[in-house]
Design an enzyme around this catalytic site. Structure first.
Site, PDB file in Angstrom:
ATOM      1  N   HIS A  72       0.761  -1.144  -0.046  1.00 47.12           N
ATOM      2  CA  HIS A  72       0.067   0.018   0.106  1.00 47.12           C
ATOM      3  C   HIS A  72       0.880   1.267  -0.104  1.00 47.12           C
ATOM      4  O   HIS A  72       2.027   1.184   0.595  1.00 47.12           O
ATOM      5  CB  HIS A  72      -0.915   0.092   1.091  1.00 47.12           C
ATOM      6  N   TYR A 200      -8.996   4.428   8.864  1.00 51.60           N
ATOM      7  CA  TYR A 200      -9.070   4.728  10.127  1.00 51.60           C
ATOM      8  C   TYR A 200     -10.174   5.829  10.074  1.00 51.60           C
ATOM      9  O   TYR A 200     -10.374   6.613   9.514  1.00 51.60           O
ATOM     10  CB  TYR A 200      -8.154   5.358  10.944  1.00 51.60           C
ATOM     11  N   PRO A 292      -3.140  -0.757  19.403  1.00 52.76           N
ATOM     12  CA  PRO A 292      -2.801  -1.175  18.218  1.00 52.76           C
ATOM     13  C   PRO A 292      -3.007  -0.040  16.839  1.00 52.76           C
ATOM     14  O   PRO A 292      -2.672  -0.281  15.746  1.00 52.76           O
ATOM     15  CB  PRO A 292      -3.923  -2.101  17.782  1.00 52.76           C
ATOM     16  N   LYS A 296       2.068  -0.776  15.427  1.00 54.46           N
ATOM     17  CA  LYS A 296       3.510  -0.508  15.571  1.00 54.46           C
ATOM     18  C   LYS A 296       4.045  -1.854  16.436  1.00 54.46           C
ATOM     19  O   LYS A 296       5.328  -2.330  16.351  1.00 54.46           O
ATOM     20  CB  LYS A 296       4.048   0.725  16.549  1.00 54.46           C
ATOM     21  N   TYR A 384       4.381   7.030  10.488  1.00 55.56           N
ATOM     22  CA  TYR A 384       3.365   5.973  10.330  1.00 55.56           C
ATOM     23  C   TYR A 384       4.347   4.832   9.415  1.00 55.56           C
ATOM     24  O   TYR A 384       4.108   3.591   9.729  1.00 55.56           O
ATOM     25  CB  TYR A 384       2.144   6.322   9.211  1.00 55.56           C
TER      26      TYR A 384
HETATM   27  C1  PHB Z   1      -4.948  -4.929  11.516  1.00 53.44           C
HETATM   28  O1  PHB Z   1      -4.989  -5.239  10.159  1.00 53.44           O
HETATM   29  O2  PHB Z   1      -5.103  -5.953  12.420  1.00 53.44           O
HETATM   30  C2  PHB Z   1      -4.580  -3.487  11.811  1.00 53.44           C
HETATM   31  C3  PHB Z   1      -4.234  -2.633  10.999  1.00 53.44           C
HETATM   32  C4  PHB Z   1      -3.930  -1.488  11.288  1.00 53.44           C
HETATM   33  C5  PHB Z   1      -3.898  -0.819  12.629  1.00 53.44           C
HETATM   34  C6  PHB Z   1      -4.128  -1.910  13.569  1.00 53.44           C
HETATM   35  C7  PHB Z   1      -4.569  -3.339  13.261  1.00 53.44           C
HETATM   36  O3  PHB Z   1      -3.405   0.200  13.062  1.00 53.44           O
END
Ligand code: PHB
Ligand code: APR
Length: 389
Positions: A72, A200, A292, A296, A384
């Site tokens: 990505h 997000y 999460p 990271k 990020y």
């Molecule tokens: C996930 O795909 O489980 C995932 C992706 C991004 C995050 C946290 C979890 O910030």
């Protein structure tokens, strides 16, 4: 038994360390508390920084990741009912990330270990490090009712947040820093096509995240109160709430279906310092936990293992202890930067019980500013993507 490095814990940190050491001619034995089946079936995060991708490739673990992982260029953020930003990491910092589940990485590590007939004791109970403040440490454990002792040069504590390794560091040496967040993430896996981008979402109803594992496997999360009963969240209710949090245009693109896994995880930030005591070294979740948001956790485990393996290779090849002596400081520098970023992103995107409408508007204003400022986007994209090793 005798080995060079005794590794406590066979999660991603422990197995990756064992693999990199093997490739550099250093012997290790892994002791894992759980069964192989249990370790292989855990569903965890799924976003790899490019530095992580390269470390895994260098360790010979790139084949399936490069075939099945999805690259990505950036990630999307939505807020305010109709606003959406694509945070273009490629444009801002010339980097990308890979969507590839930690469950698959665990499988790849397990396959590599089996292929080289690597030494591991599964279902090892009462694992205990000893003598790490001397030059001859050892580890004891019980397997199938029988006691074992492994003498070694160094002990690697890769046994996660609930492991034993951190707890044997004396109280007057160990410093712990912690923040518990007043909410958790309810996550589901579903065999439906995911949204094209990781998305997000900040909403007055609470945070949401749409992620992916494969073109036909989606991972979604919604913020929930800590005392949530998972039984109160049948699939229909989950999808309805998820869609209510996203802007309509995005909600309409979400393809629903039965969940194949559902779980709740609390959010926590935690750091233990130092990450080394004598001949005991901590790596991964045994030393730190991040919420999460920002994905990271696994990336930090991999960067710890990179620093630790480099230091051990330098010790055996060149007889130098310098990198071992600086390991804790080097690793913690990167850890704190990811802890700060994860805390910041968590604070920006979640609904906190005491924030009220004022707090909501402050978050939305910060997101508006992010959308309008290339400089701010570049700073967020850089973090990020993951700071250089
Ligand atoms: C996930 O795909 O489980 C995932 C992706 C991004 C995050 C946290 C979890 O910030
Ligand atoms: N003895 C032996 N093994 C133990 C002990 C113990 N006393 N305590 C825990 N373990 C094992 C656990 O069963 C687990 O398999 O140590 C392993 C630690 O693995 P993880 O918890 O996965 O931690 P780590 O390898 O540091 O992985 C980093 O990144 O995305 C995050 O939290 C996520 O697991 C992920 C982590």
């Amino acid at each position: 038994m005798r080995t060079q490095i005794a590794i406590i814990g066979g999660g991603p940190a422990g197995l990756l360390l064992s693999e990199i050491l093997y490739l550099n001619g250093i012997e290790s034995i892994v002791m894992e508390r759980q069964t192989r089946q249990y370790v292989l079936s855990r569903i965890r995060a799924g976003v790899l920084e490019w530095g992580t991708v390269e470390i895994l490739r260098d360790a010979g673990l790139g084949d399936r990741m490069d075939r099945e992982g999805h690259v990505h260029d950036g990630t999307a953020i939505t807020w305010g009912g109709d606003r959406r930003l694509f945070l273009d990491i490629k444009k801002h910092v010339d980097s990308q990330f890979m969507a590839y589940g930690q469950t698959k990485i665990q499988e790849d590590l397990d396959n590599a270990l089996q292929a080289r007939d690597g030494a591991i004791f599964e279902e090892a109970v009462d694992v205990m490090p000893h003598g790490f403040d001397t030059d001859s440490p050892w580890v004891t454990f019980v397997k199938d009712g029988e006691e074992h002792r492994i003498d070694c040069d160094f002990i690697a504590g890769c046994d996660g947040f609930h492991g034993v390794s951190r707890t044997v560091i004396p109280d007057d040496v160990l410093r712990e820093y912690q923040r518990e967040y007043p909410f958790g993430w309810l996550g589901i896996l579903s065999e439906t096509p995911p949204l094209p981008e990781l998305t997000y979402c900040n909403s007055p109803r609470g945070f949401a995240l749409s992620s992916m594992r494969t073109p036909m496997l989606s991972r979604y999360y919604i913020q929930v109160p800590l005392d949530t009963d998972i039984e109160a969240w049948p699939d229909d209710r989950f999808w309805e709430e998820l869609k209510a949090r996203y802007p309509n245009e995005i909600a309409e693109q979400i393809v629903t279906g039965p969940s194949i896994e559902k779980s709740i995880a609390p959010l926590r930030s935690f750091v233990a310092e130092p990450m080394r005591y004598g001949r005991l070294f901590l790596a991964g979740d045994s030393a730190h936990i991040v919420p999460p948001t920002g994905a990271k956790g696994l990336n930090l485990a991999v960067s710890d293992v990179y620093y630790l393996s480099r230091a051990l290779v330098d010790y055996y090849d060149n007889g130098s202890s310098e990198l071992l002596d600086t390991y804790s400081d080097t690793a913690l520098h990167r850890v704190w930067s990811a802890v700060r970023f994860s805390w910041w992103l968590t604070t920006l995107l979640h609904r906190f019980p005491d924030m009220g409408d004022f707090g909501q508007r402050i978050q939305e204003s910060e997101l508006d500013y992010l959308a309008s400022s290339d400089a701010f986007q570049a700073a967020v994209a850089e973090q990020y993507a993951g700071l250089p090793l």
